[in-house]
Design a protein around this motif. Structure first.
Motif, PDB file in Angstrom:
ATOM      1  N   LEU A   1       0.832  -1.208   0.000  1.00  0.00           N
ATOM      2  CA  LEU A   1       0.000   0.000   0.000  1.00  0.00           C
ATOM      3  C   LEU A   1       0.870   1.263   0.000  1.00  0.00           C
ATOM      4  N   ALA A   2       1.883   1.275   0.861  1.00  0.00           N
ATOM      5  CA  ALA A   2       2.742   2.461   0.971  1.00  0.00           C
ATOM      6  C   ALA A   2       3.470   2.718  -0.355  1.00  0.00           C
ATOM      7  N   THR A   3       3.932   1.636  -0.999  1.00  0.00           N
ATOM      8  CA  THR A   3       4.621   1.772  -2.285  1.00  0.00           C
ATOM      9  C   THR A   3       3.685   2.329  -3.353  1.00  0.00           C
ATOM     10  N   GLN A   4       2.390   1.995  -3.213  1.00  0.00           N
ATOM     11  CA  GLN A   4       1.399   2.516  -4.174  1.00  0.00           C
ATOM     12  C   GLN A   4       1.003   3.961  -3.886  1.00  0.00           C
ATOM     13  N   GLY A   5       1.574   4.540  -2.836  1.00  0.00           N
ATOM     14  CA  GLY A   5       1.279   5.945  -2.553  1.00  0.00           C
ATOM     15  C   GLY A   5       0.286   6.171  -1.428  1.00  0.00           C
ATOM     16  N   VAL A   6      -0.054   5.105  -0.709  1.00  0.00           N
ATOM     17  CA  VAL A   6      -1.029   5.228   0.380  1.00  0.00           C
ATOM     18  C   VAL A   6      -0.311   5.513   1.696  1.00  0.00           C
ATOM     19  N   ARG A   7      -0.880   6.412   2.487  1.00  0.00           N
ATOM     20  CA  ARG A   7      -0.397   6.608   3.856  1.00  0.00           C
ATOM     21  C   ARG A   7      -1.049   5.539   4.724  1.00  0.00           C
ATOM     22  N   VAL A   8      -0.239   4.699   5.374  1.00  0.00           N
ATOM     23  CA  VAL A   8      -0.750   3.581   6.166  1.00  0.00           C
ATOM     24  C   VAL A   8      -0.486   3.867   7.643  1.00  0.00           C
ATOM     25  N   ILE A   9      -1.549   3.852   8.445  1.00  0.00           N
ATOM     26  CA  ILE A   9      -1.395   4.106   9.880  1.00  0.00           C
ATOM     27  C   ILE A   9      -1.832   2.848  10.628  1.00  0.00           C
ATOM     28  N   VAL A  10      -0.896   2.232  11.335  1.00  0.00           N
ATOM     29  CA  VAL A  10      -1.133   0.946  11.984  1.00  0.00           C
ATOM     30  C   VAL A  10      -1.068   1.125  13.499  1.00  0.00           C
ATOM     31  N   ALA A  11      -2.106   0.661  14.212  1.00  0.00           N
ATOM     32  CA  ALA A  11      -2.068   0.710  15.673  1.00  0.00           C
ATOM     33  C   ALA A  11      -2.116  -0.704  16.221  1.00  0.00           C
ATOM     34  N   GLY A  12      -1.353  -0.980  17.280  1.00  0.00           N
ATOM     35  CA  GLY A  12      -1.395  -2.328  17.865  1.00  0.00           C
ATOM     36  C   GLY A  12      -0.584  -2.436  19.136  1.00  0.00           C
ATOM     37  N   LEU A  13      -0.850  -3.527  19.850  1.00  0.00           N
ATOM     38  CA  LEU A  13      -0.104  -3.834  21.073  1.00  0.00           C
ATOM     39  C   LEU A  13       1.293  -4.284  20.699  1.00  0.00           C
ATOM     40  N   ASP A  14       2.319  -3.697  21.286  1.00  0.00           N
ATOM     41  CA  ASP A  14       3.673  -4.138  20.943  1.00  0.00           C
ATOM     42  C   ASP A  14       4.114  -5.344  21.769  1.00  0.00           C
ATOM     43  N   MET A  15       3.475  -5.571  22.929  1.00  0.00           N
ATOM     44  CA  MET A  15       3.852  -6.739  23.754  1.00  0.00           C
ATOM     45  C   MET A  15       2.597  -7.480  24.206  1.00  0.00           C
ATOM     46  N   ASP A  16       2.738  -8.800  24.352  1.00  0.00           N
ATOM     47  CA  ASP A  16       1.620  -9.588  24.875  1.00  0.00           C
ATOM     48  C   ASP A  16       1.649  -9.569  26.415  1.00  0.00           C
ATOM     49  N   TYR A  17       0.816 -10.413  27.036  1.00  0.00           N
ATOM     50  CA  TYR A  17       0.677 -10.341  28.510  1.00  0.00           C
ATOM     51  C   TYR A  17       1.904 -10.892  29.240  1.00  0.00           C
ATOM     52  N   LEU A  18       2.821 -11.542  28.476  1.00  0.00           N
ATOM     53  CA  LEU A  18       4.078 -12.009  29.082  1.00  0.00           C
ATOM     54  C   LEU A  18       5.223 -11.042  28.766  1.00  0.00           C
ATOM     55  N   ALA A  19       4.885  -9.888  28.203  1.00  0.00           N
ATOM     56  CA  ALA A  19       5.860  -8.862  27.818  1.00  0.00           C
ATOM     57  C   ALA A  19       6.766  -9.326  26.683  1.00  0.00           C
ATOM     58  N   LYS A  20       6.236 -10.209  25.828  1.00  0.00           N
ATOM     59  CA  LYS A  20       6.973 -10.646  24.636  1.00  0.00           C
ATOM     60  C   LYS A  20       6.438  -9.873  23.419  1.00  0.00           C
ATOM     61  N   PRO A  21       7.322  -9.562  22.454  1.00  0.00           N
ATOM     62  CA  PRO A  21       6.867  -8.865  21.243  1.00  0.00           C
ATOM     63  C   PRO A  21       5.683  -9.596  20.604  1.00  0.00           C
ATOM     64  N   PHE A  22       4.690  -8.823  20.178  1.00  0.00           N
ATOM     65  CA  PHE A  22       3.394  -9.394  19.799  1.00  0.00           C
ATOM     66  C   PHE A  22       3.253  -9.502  18.277  1.00  0.00           C
ATOM     67  N   GLY A  23       3.130 -10.763  17.777  1.00  0.00           N
ATOM     68  CA  GLY A  23       2.789 -11.043  16.372  1.00  0.00           C
ATOM     69  C   GLY A  23       3.610 -10.247  15.377  1.00  0.00           C
ATOM     70  N   PRO A  24       2.941  -9.599  14.413  1.00  0.00           N
ATOM     71  CA  PRO A  24       3.659  -8.882  13.347  1.00  0.00           C
ATOM     72  C   PRO A  24       4.098  -7.471  13.736  1.00  0.00           C
ATOM     73  N   MET A  25       3.913  -7.077  14.996  1.00  0.00           N
ATOM     74  CA  MET A  25       4.262  -5.691  15.364  1.00  0.00           C
ATOM     75  C   MET A  25       5.754  -5.381  15.206  1.00  0.00           C
ATOM     76  N   PRO A  26       6.682  -6.285  15.625  1.00  0.00           N
ATOM     77  CA  PRO A  26       8.114  -5.949  15.463  1.00  0.00           C
ATOM     78  C   PRO A  26       8.515  -5.655  14.014  1.00  0.00           C
ATOM     79  N   PRO A  27       8.182  -6.531  13.027  1.00  0.00           N
ATOM     80  CA  PRO A  27       8.558  -6.172  11.649  1.00  0.00           C
ATOM     81  C   PRO A  27       7.849  -4.918  11.154  1.00  0.00           C
TER      82      PRO A  27
END
Ligand code: ZN
Length: 196
Positions: free
Chosen positions: A109-135
């Motif tokens: 999307l960004a390469t096509q010229g779209v501004r992408v705004i992503v919100a999400g939890l960066d850590m789960d309940y064990l304080a580990k990085p959550f899913g695709p948030m790190p990349p």
């Protein structure tokens, strides 16, 4: 406070913004604030969230202060590419629940010229990085980490402390299931729990 770059309207360049933090840190409020400002600028805005997030009304992103904006629930991230036609800005909420392809989707999307705004939890309940948030944070042009207030000591909180005994990674819930805590109070709580 984040001030959006103003060159999208003239240059049609896209980019990725990530808003991350613990529960109750105001991620969704910040996402809504940016999307509403984009609408005021007459940009075409689409908002998506994963279907797993059914805490509130099915078609609304709803933040904790009832400041809501309409969104489309999707069951896989690739559907966002199919559904985001003729848009200038794409908002994605609860991104931690999406599959790994969300990274490719945001980049495309960004390469096509779209501004992408992503919100999400960066850590789960064990304080580990959550899913695709790190990349997502790695490939983003802009990353904003927002903080809640620790309910134990009143300091800045960036951990989501689970206050009920449940070991599943995804446990949706509100104040009855989680509270925001700083690193120290989170660690002390986990130590105490492990002793029981
Ligand atoms: Zn604390």
């Amino acid at each position: 406070m984040f001030i959006e770059p103003s060159y999208q309207i003239t240059s049609k360049k896209g980019w990725i913004e990530v808003i991350c933090g613990s529960m109750f840190s105001g991620k969704t409020e910040e996402l809504i604030r940016r999307l509403k400002r984009a609408r005021i600028a007459n940009l075409r805005v689409e908002i998506f969230k994963p279907v797993t997030d059914t805490r509130y009304h099915k078609e609304d992103i709803v933040s904790h202060n009832d400041n809501s904006i309409k969104s489309t629930p999707v069951d896989s991230s690739l559907k966002i590419l199919l559904m985001a036609n003729e848009v200038d800005v794409v908002g994605i909420d609860e991104a931690q629940f999406f599959d790994a392809e969300i990274v490719y989707v945001c980049e495309t999307l960004a390469t096509q010229g779209v501004r992408v705004i992503v919100a999400g939890l960066d850590m789960d309940y064990l304080a580990k990085p959550f899913g695709p948030m790190p990349p997502l944070m790695s490939i983003a042009e802009f990353v904003t980490k927002v903080h809640a207030i620790c309910l134990v000591c009143g300091d800045h909180a960036n951990h989501s402390y689970r206050i009920i005994a449940d070991k599943s990674k995804i446990l949706l819930g509100e104040k009855e299931s989680y509270e925001p805590r700083c690193r120290k109070c989170f660690t002390e709580g986990m130590k105490k729990r492990n002793r029981v």
